[in-house]
Design a protein around this motif. Structure first.
Motif, PDB file in Angstrom:
ATOM      1  N   VAL A  45      -2.813  -2.404 -10.866  1.00 34.22           N
ATOM      2  CA  VAL A  45      -2.988  -2.042  -9.461  1.00 34.22           C
ATOM      3  C   VAL A  45      -4.290  -2.658  -8.970  1.00 34.22           C
ATOM      4  CG1 VAL A  45      -3.281  -0.165  -7.815  1.00 34.22           C
ATOM      5  CG2 VAL A  45      -1.763   0.126  -9.791  1.00 34.22           C
ATOM      6  N   ASP A  46      -4.200  -3.364  -7.880  1.00 29.83           N
ATOM      7  CA  ASP A  46      -5.392  -3.928  -7.238  1.00 29.83           C
ATOM      8  C   ASP A  46      -5.689  -3.128  -5.966  1.00 29.83           C
ATOM      9  OD1 ASP A  46      -4.060  -7.063  -8.154  1.00 29.83           O
ATOM     10  OD2 ASP A  46      -5.808  -6.107  -9.044  1.00 29.83           O
ATOM     11  N   LEU A  47      -6.951  -2.807  -5.779  1.00 30.36           N
ATOM     12  CA  LEU A  47      -7.384  -2.034  -4.622  1.00 30.36           C
ATOM     13  C   LEU A  47      -8.456  -2.813  -3.880  1.00 30.36           C
ATOM     14  CD1 LEU A  47      -7.797   1.379  -6.481  1.00 30.36           C
ATOM     15  CD2 LEU A  47      -5.871   0.708  -5.038  1.00 30.36           C
ATOM     16  N   VAL A  48      -8.328  -2.904  -2.562  1.00 28.11           N
ATOM     17  CA  VAL A  48      -9.300  -3.613  -1.744  1.00 28.11           C
ATOM     18  C   VAL A  48      -9.749  -2.691  -0.617  1.00 28.11           C
ATOM     19  CG1 VAL A  48      -9.741  -5.596  -0.265  1.00 28.11           C
ATOM     20  CG2 VAL A  48      -8.274  -5.842  -2.281  1.00 28.11           C
ATOM     21  N   GLU A  49     -11.054  -2.470  -0.547  1.00 31.71           N
ATOM     22  CA  GLU A  49     -11.632  -1.623   0.485  1.00 31.71           C
ATOM     23  C   GLU A  49     -12.247  -2.473   1.578  1.00 31.71           C
ATOM     24  OE1 GLU A  49     -12.955   0.216  -3.569  1.00 31.71           O
ATOM     25  OE2 GLU A  49     -12.712  -1.769  -2.652  1.00 31.71           O
ATOM     26  N   THR A  50     -12.098  -2.038   2.805  1.00 33.99           N
ATOM     27  CA  THR A  50     -12.724  -2.679   3.950  1.00 33.99           C
ATOM     28  C   THR A  50     -13.204  -1.604   4.918  1.00 33.99           C
ATOM     29  OG1 THR A  50     -10.605  -2.861   5.112  1.00 33.99           O
ATOM     30  CG2 THR A  50     -11.314  -4.773   3.822  1.00 33.99           C
ATOM     31  N   GLY A  51     -14.042  -2.022   5.876  1.00 29.31           N
ATOM     32  CA  GLY A  51     -14.435  -1.132   6.958  1.00 29.31           C
ATOM     33  C   GLY A  51     -15.861  -0.635   6.914  1.00 29.31           C
ATOM     34  N   GLY A  52     -16.597  -0.985   5.875  1.00 30.70           N
ATOM     35  CA  GLY A  52     -17.979  -0.550   5.818  1.00 30.70           C
ATOM     36  C   GLY A  52     -18.843  -1.258   6.846  1.00 30.70           C
ATOM     37  N   ALA A 108      -3.568  -1.049  -1.493  1.00 25.90           N
ATOM     38  CA  ALA A 108      -3.168  -1.210  -2.885  1.00 25.90           C
ATOM     39  C   ALA A 108      -2.067  -2.252  -3.013  1.00 25.90           C
ATOM     40  CB  ALA A 108      -2.678   0.115  -3.442  1.00 25.90           C
ATOM     41  N   SER A 109      -2.128  -3.026  -4.077  1.00 27.47           N
ATOM     42  CA  SER A 109      -1.083  -3.997  -4.379  1.00 27.47           C
ATOM     43  C   SER A 109      -0.851  -4.011  -5.879  1.00 27.47           C
ATOM     44  CB  SER A 109      -1.464  -5.378  -3.856  1.00 27.47           C
ATOM     45  OG  SER A 109      -2.651  -5.829  -4.473  1.00 27.47           O
ATOM     46  N   ASP A 126       2.958   6.006   5.169  1.00 28.86           N
ATOM     47  CA  ASP A 126       4.205   6.465   4.557  1.00 28.86           C
ATOM     48  C   ASP A 126       4.550   5.705   3.282  1.00 28.86           C
ATOM     49  OD1 ASP A 126       5.879   7.094   7.755  1.00 28.86           O
ATOM     50  OD2 ASP A 126       4.531   8.325   6.530  1.00 28.86           O
ATOM     51  N   THR A 127       4.112   4.466   3.184  1.00 30.02           N
ATOM     52  CA  THR A 127       4.405   3.685   1.972  1.00 30.02           C
ATOM     53  C   THR A 127       3.508   4.104   0.818  1.00 30.02           C
ATOM     54  OG1 THR A 127       2.812   1.907   2.385  1.00 30.02           O
ATOM     55  CG2 THR A 127       4.967   1.720   3.444  1.00 30.02           C
ATOM     56  N   GLY A 128       2.383   4.717   1.158  1.00 31.35           N
ATOM     57  CA  GLY A 128       1.438   5.099   0.124  1.00 31.35           C
ATOM     58  C   GLY A 128       0.507   3.996  -0.303  1.00 31.35           C
ATOM     59  N   ASP A 129       0.714   2.787   0.246  1.00 29.08           N
ATOM     60  CA  ASP A 129      -0.110   1.658  -0.165  1.00 29.08           C
ATOM     61  C   ASP A 129      -1.435   1.586   0.574  1.00 29.08           C
ATOM     62  OD1 ASP A 129       2.742  -0.600  -0.568  1.00 29.08           O
ATOM     63  OD2 ASP A 129       1.876   0.915  -1.913  1.00 29.08           O
ATOM     64  N   ILE A 130      -1.541   2.267   1.702  1.00 31.54           N
ATOM     65  CA  ILE A 130      -2.769   2.229   2.497  1.00 31.54           C
ATOM     66  C   ILE A 130      -3.328   3.645   2.596  1.00 31.54           C
ATOM     67  CG2 ILE A 130      -3.807   1.641   4.703  1.00 31.54           C
ATOM     68  CD1 ILE A 130      -1.498  -0.293   5.175  1.00 31.54           C
ATOM     69  N   VAL A 131      -4.605   3.749   2.328  1.00 27.18           N
ATOM     70  CA  VAL A 131      -5.319   5.020   2.443  1.00 27.18           C
ATOM     71  C   VAL A 131      -6.541   4.798   3.318  1.00 27.18           C
ATOM     72  CG1 VAL A 131      -6.592   6.806   1.198  1.00 27.18           C
ATOM     73  CG2 VAL A 131      -4.501   5.856   0.218  1.00 27.18           C
TER      74      VAL A 131
END
Length: 121
Positions: free
Chosen positions: A1-8, A23-24, A73-78
């Motif tokens: 699972v790859d996680l990428v954060e943005t928005g800081g 998440a991907s 709803d997909t659960g891929d974006i938090v």
């Protein structure tokens, strides 16, 4: 699972920011998402967590009422909506994926690289 954060970013006291974690890979097997933050010289601190489907959430005491964790709803974006930011909220914010709904860092299996949030007084 790859996680990428943005928005800081750099904001003033009282401002708002929304962090996004995408998440991907094969995220379905690790449906719980958590947000943690870290300042230099200290370990990662729990901020918030959300279960699969978003039915349950949990927050660290100091952010309760100011931060909101949610997911699509997909659960891929938090998302982590952060309101009324304070200087003590400054830190690098990390998204994590796991199978247990918990505030324990060690229970999460995958981590992103983080996004920096700086709040000036």
């Amino acid at each position: 699972v790859d996680l990428v954060e943005t928005g800081g970013g750099l904001v003033q006291t009282g401002s708002s920011l929304t962090l996004t974690c995408v998440a991907s890979g094969h995220p379905l097997g690790f449906p719980v998402r958590g947000w943690f933050r870290q300042v230099p010289g200290k370990g990662r601190e729990f901020v918030a967590t959300i279960t699969e489907g978003g039915l349950r959430t949990l927050y660290e005491r100091s952010v309760r009422g100011r931060f909101t964790i949610s997911r699509d709803d997909t659960g891929d974006i938090v998302w982590l909506q952060m309101n009324n930011l304070q200087p003590e909220d400054t830190g690098r914010y990390f998204c994590a994926a796991g199978t247990r709904w918990t505030s324990l860092e060690s229970d999460y299996d995958f981590w992103g690289q983080g996004t920096q949030v700086s709040v000036s007084s």
